[in-house]
Design a protein around this motif. Sequence first.
Motif, PDB file in Angstrom:
ATOM      1  N   VAL A  15       0.998  -0.685   0.340  1.00  0.00           N
ATOM      2  CA  VAL A  15       0.046  -0.477   0.128  1.00  0.00           C
ATOM      3  C   VAL A  15       1.031   1.266  -0.077  1.00  0.00           C
ATOM      4  CG1 VAL A  15      -1.955   1.661   1.365  1.00  0.00           C
ATOM      5  CG2 VAL A  15      -1.980  -1.208   1.307  1.00  0.00           C
ATOM      6  N   SER A  16       0.764   1.619  -0.513  1.00  0.00           N
ATOM      7  CA  SER A  16       1.101   3.398  -1.123  1.00  0.00           C
ATOM      8  C   SER A  16       1.406   4.460   0.482  1.00  0.00           C
ATOM      9  CB  SER A  16       1.208   4.379  -2.123  1.00  0.00           C
ATOM     10  OG  SER A  16       1.402   5.322  -2.568  1.00  0.00           O
ATOM     11  N   GLY A  17       2.464   4.084   0.708  1.00  0.00           N
ATOM     12  CA  GLY A  17       2.238   5.194   2.416  1.00  0.00           C
ATOM     13  C   GLY A  17       1.647   4.686   3.018  1.00  0.00           C
ATOM     14  N   ALA A  18       1.635   3.518   3.661  1.00  0.00           N
ATOM     15  CA  ALA A  18       1.338   2.448   4.598  1.00  0.00           C
ATOM     16  C   ALA A  18       2.336   3.128   5.740  1.00  0.00           C
ATOM     17  CB  ALA A  18       1.286   0.835   3.828  1.00  0.00           C
ATOM     18  N   ARG A  19       2.278   2.585   7.093  1.00  0.00           N
ATOM     19  CA  ARG A  19       3.024   2.669   7.857  1.00  0.00           C
ATOM     20  C   ARG A  19       3.608   1.403   8.125  1.00  0.00           C
ATOM     21  NH1 ARG A  19      -1.083   3.329  13.417  1.00  0.00           N
ATOM     22  NH2 ARG A  19      -0.206   0.327  12.405  1.00  0.00           N
ATOM     23  N   PRO A  20       4.909   2.282   8.030  1.00  0.00           N
ATOM     24  CA  PRO A  20       5.745   1.474   8.892  1.00  0.00           C
ATOM     25  C   PRO A  20       6.267   0.388  10.110  1.00  0.00           C
ATOM     26  CG  PRO A  20       7.000   3.283   8.793  1.00  0.00           C
ATOM     27  CD  PRO A  20       5.718   3.602   8.276  1.00  0.00           C
ATOM     28  N   THR A  21       6.795  -0.103  10.500  1.00  0.00           N
ATOM     29  CA  THR A  21       6.693  -0.786  11.625  1.00  0.00           C
ATOM     30  C   THR A  21       7.108   0.346  12.817  1.00  0.00           C
ATOM     31  OG1 THR A  21       8.695  -1.815  11.592  1.00  0.00           O
ATOM     32  CG2 THR A  21       6.582  -3.087  11.118  1.00  0.00           C
ATOM     33  N   LEU A  22       7.377   0.423  13.982  1.00  0.00           N
ATOM     34  CA  LEU A  22       7.653   1.023  14.827  1.00  0.00           C
ATOM     35  C   LEU A  22       9.465   1.763  14.608  1.00  0.00           C
ATOM     36  CD1 LEU A  22       6.638   3.707  16.378  1.00  0.00           C
ATOM     37  CD2 LEU A  22       7.678   2.335  19.073  1.00  0.00           C
ATOM     38  N   ARG A  23       9.942   0.373  14.429  1.00  0.00           N
ATOM     39  CA  ARG A  23      11.878   0.254  14.524  1.00  0.00           C
ATOM     40  C   ARG A  23      12.131   0.601  13.227  1.00  0.00           C
ATOM     41  NH1 ARG A  23      15.086  -5.000  15.588  1.00  0.00           N
ATOM     42  NH2 ARG A  23      16.764  -4.197  14.882  1.00  0.00           N
ATOM     43  N   GLU A  24      10.835   0.129  11.863  1.00  0.00           N
ATOM     44  CA  GLU A  24      11.368   0.934  10.768  1.00  0.00           C
ATOM     45  C   GLU A  24      11.000   2.563  10.624  1.00  0.00           C
ATOM     46  OE1 GLU A  24      12.474   0.602   7.446  1.00  0.00           O
ATOM     47  OE2 GLU A  24      12.633  -0.427   8.106  1.00  0.00           O
ATOM     48  N   TYR A  25      10.287   2.789  10.848  1.00  0.00           N
ATOM     49  CA  TYR A  25       9.902   4.937  11.189  1.00  0.00           C
ATOM     50  C   TYR A  25      11.093   5.509  11.614  1.00  0.00           C
ATOM     51  CZ  TYR A  25       7.090   8.925  10.944  1.00  0.00           C
ATOM     52  OH  TYR A  25       6.460   9.907  11.105  1.00  0.00           O
ATOM     53  N   VAL A  26      11.149   4.290  12.738  1.00  0.00           N
ATOM     54  CA  VAL A  26      12.746   5.285  13.157  1.00  0.00           C
ATOM     55  C   VAL A  26      13.838   5.375  12.891  1.00  0.00           C
ATOM     56  CG1 VAL A  26      14.677   4.887  15.592  1.00  0.00           C
ATOM     57  CG2 VAL A  26      11.954   5.054  15.876  1.00  0.00           C
ATOM     58  N   ARG A  27      14.035   4.067  12.075  1.00  0.00           N
ATOM     59  CA  ARG A  27      15.382   4.158  11.187  1.00  0.00           C
ATOM     60  C   ARG A  27      14.849   5.358  10.260  1.00  0.00           C
ATOM     61  NH1 ARG A  27      16.786   2.385   6.476  1.00  0.00           N
ATOM     62  NH2 ARG A  27      14.487   1.808   5.497  1.00  0.00           N
ATOM     63  N   GLN A  28      13.680   5.337   9.465  1.00  0.00           N
ATOM     64  CA  GLN A  28      13.523   6.511   8.287  1.00  0.00           C
ATOM     65  C   GLN A  28      13.785   7.319   8.541  1.00  0.00           C
ATOM     66  OE1 GLN A  28      10.205   5.396   6.442  1.00  0.00           O
ATOM     67  NE2 GLN A  28      10.136   3.519   6.352  1.00  0.00           N
ATOM     68  N   LEU A  29      13.730   7.723   9.996  1.00  0.00           N
ATOM     69  CA  LEU A  29      13.584   9.380  10.574  1.00  0.00           C
ATOM     70  C   LEU A  29      14.718   9.364  10.967  1.00  0.00           C
ATOM     71  CD1 LEU A  29      11.689  11.903  11.597  1.00  0.00           C
ATOM     72  CD2 LEU A  29      11.752  10.904  14.207  1.00  0.00           C
ATOM     73  N   TRP A  30      15.545   8.424  11.140  1.00  0.00           N
ATOM     74  CA  TRP A  30      17.074   8.614  11.156  1.00  0.00           C
ATOM     75  C   TRP A  30      18.153   8.857  10.110  1.00  0.00           C
ATOM     76  CZ3 TRP A  30      20.955  10.009  14.473  1.00  0.00           C
ATOM     77  CH2 TRP A  30      22.548   9.803  13.631  1.00  0.00           C
ATOM     78  N   ASP A  31      17.443   8.376   8.735  1.00  0.00           N
ATOM     79  CA  ASP A  31      18.314   8.509   7.438  1.00  0.00           C
ATOM     80  C   ASP A  31      17.873  10.042   7.229  1.00  0.00           C
ATOM     81  OD1 ASP A  31      18.958   5.926   7.653  1.00  0.00           O
ATOM     82  OD2 ASP A  31      17.619   5.254   6.607  1.00  0.00           O
ATOM     83  N   ARG A  32      16.641  10.782   7.590  1.00  0.00           N
ATOM     84  CA  ARG A  32      16.561  12.198   7.245  1.00  0.00           C
ATOM     85  C   ARG A  32      17.279  13.024   8.380  1.00  0.00           C
ATOM     86  NH1 ARG A  32      14.048   8.408   4.390  1.00  0.00           N
ATOM     87  NH2 ARG A  32      12.266   8.649   3.236  1.00  0.00           N
ATOM     88  N   ARG A  33      17.734  12.620   8.868  1.00  0.00           N
ATOM     89  CA  ARG A  33      18.108  13.723   9.701  1.00  0.00           C
ATOM     90  C   ARG A  33      18.664  14.883   9.057  1.00  0.00           C
ATOM     91  NH1 ARG A  33      22.185   9.282   8.943  1.00  0.00           N
ATOM     92  NH2 ARG A  33      24.075   9.702   9.092  1.00  0.00           N
ATOM     93  N   HIS A  34      19.366  14.619   7.757  1.00  0.00           N
ATOM     94  CA  HIS A  34      19.913  16.118   7.119  1.00  0.00           C
ATOM     95  C   HIS A  34      19.082  16.738   6.232  1.00  0.00           C
ATOM     96  CE1 HIS A  34      23.704  14.284   8.025  1.00  0.00           C
ATOM     97  NE2 HIS A  34      23.711  13.334   7.150  1.00  0.00           N
ATOM     98  N   PHE A  35      18.195  16.143   6.771  1.00  0.00           N
ATOM     99  CA  PHE A  35      16.721  17.046   5.746  1.00  0.00           C
ATOM    100  C   PHE A  35      16.235  17.610   6.773  1.00  0.00           C
ATOM    101  CE2 PHE A  35      12.270  16.615   5.677  1.00  0.00           C
ATOM    102  CZ  PHE A  35      12.122  17.897   4.680  1.00  0.00           C
ATOM    103  N   ILE A  36      16.166  17.254   7.923  1.00  0.00           N
ATOM    104  CA  ILE A  36      15.238  18.160   9.196  1.00  0.00           C
ATOM    105  C   ILE A  36      16.579  18.620   9.972  1.00  0.00           C
ATOM    106  CG2 ILE A  36      14.922  17.568  11.893  1.00  0.00           C
ATOM    107  CD1 ILE A  36      14.384  14.524  11.081  1.00  0.00           C
ATOM    108  N   LEU A  37      17.211  18.849   9.309  1.00  0.00           N
ATOM    109  CA  LEU A  37      18.754  20.017  10.384  1.00  0.00           C
ATOM    110  C   LEU A  37      18.029  20.874   9.630  1.00  0.00           C
ATOM    111  CD1 LEU A  37      20.285  20.683  12.226  1.00  0.00           C
ATOM    112  CD2 LEU A  37      22.265  20.006  10.749  1.00  0.00           C
ATOM    113  N   ALA A  38      18.977  20.604   8.247  1.00  0.00           N
ATOM    114  CA  ALA A  38      18.776  22.003   6.553  1.00  0.00           C
ATOM    115  C   ALA A  38      17.479  21.777   6.796  1.00  0.00           C
ATOM    116  CB  ALA A  38      18.969  21.297   5.057  1.00  0.00           C
TER     117      ALA A  38
END
Length: 311
Positions: A35-58
């Motif tokens: 499903v497009s835009g489906a909610r990932p698991t909580l662990r996967e969500y944390v990993r995705q958020l960490w991967d976007r850390r440069h975007f968050i800071l910028a």
Amino acid sequence: MSETTHDGTVAVGAPVSPDEGLTAERLAAKYGLTVSGARPTLREYVRQLWDRRHFILAFSRAKLTAQYSQAKLGQLWQVATPLLNAAVYFFIFGLLLGARRGIPHEIYVPFLVTGVFVFTFTQSSVLAGVRAISGNLGLVRALHFPRASLPVSFALQQLQQLLYSMLVLVIVLCAFGSFPDLSWLLVIPALLLQFVFNTGLALIFARMGSKTPDLAQLMPFVLRTWMYASGVMFSIPAMLEGKDVPGWLADVLQWNPAAVYMDLIRFAMIDGYGSSYLPPHVWAFALGWALLAGVIGFVYFWKAEERYGRG
């Protein structure tokens, strides 16, 4: 597959599809579709958020730079606004209403300015969080990324703004006799705990504001009430002394998170603001509020991840 027609010729029919009779769910499972835009698991969500850390800071830096880009004084408003608020509160509460009771006159101005700056950090984080999703629907609908990036980046923006304001606070403290000391290092853990607490609140109100835009109009009144109850302009123990106030109410006022973080930073930076002004177990309460708001806020926001920007 074939059949004979009325004139004797043989017509060849379309072959039966191997997918015939399969439900949409089975088809998706067969071909590995999700499903497009489906909610990932909580662990996967944390990993995705960490991967976007440069975007968050910028993103937080860009928002901070653009915040006062149309004003002639530009970034000076980052410190001018809370200073002007402190001046107004000093005139009304310090001079006219006598809210300095229980606080030595020489430390009241640093007490007040510190309180205004620290509470503004929480106030601005909450207000930015309310509009984090509803105010950025174009970005939410155009790109796929963990939506928590937005409220987190707004809380980070307010932390950066507070750090600029702290430079002015240092000047005010030195002007009133509170000079840098080892105790000032306590500001670091206090601000980190407050940042986690603010981020949790921003996540909670980002989800609520995504479905209820009118919440942005209500929150200034709620936050103003919270400010008056948190001892920004006065010492809570001194104001309650000698008054017929239930003990539980005094505890609630002193242990509310805004008062806790203000007291810790005042204790760390202001000479003469000793431990007698602090409620018991203040560091435990600071840690507890940060963990409570941070964990609950993150999980609460993640639960509605697939619904942001839809409908």
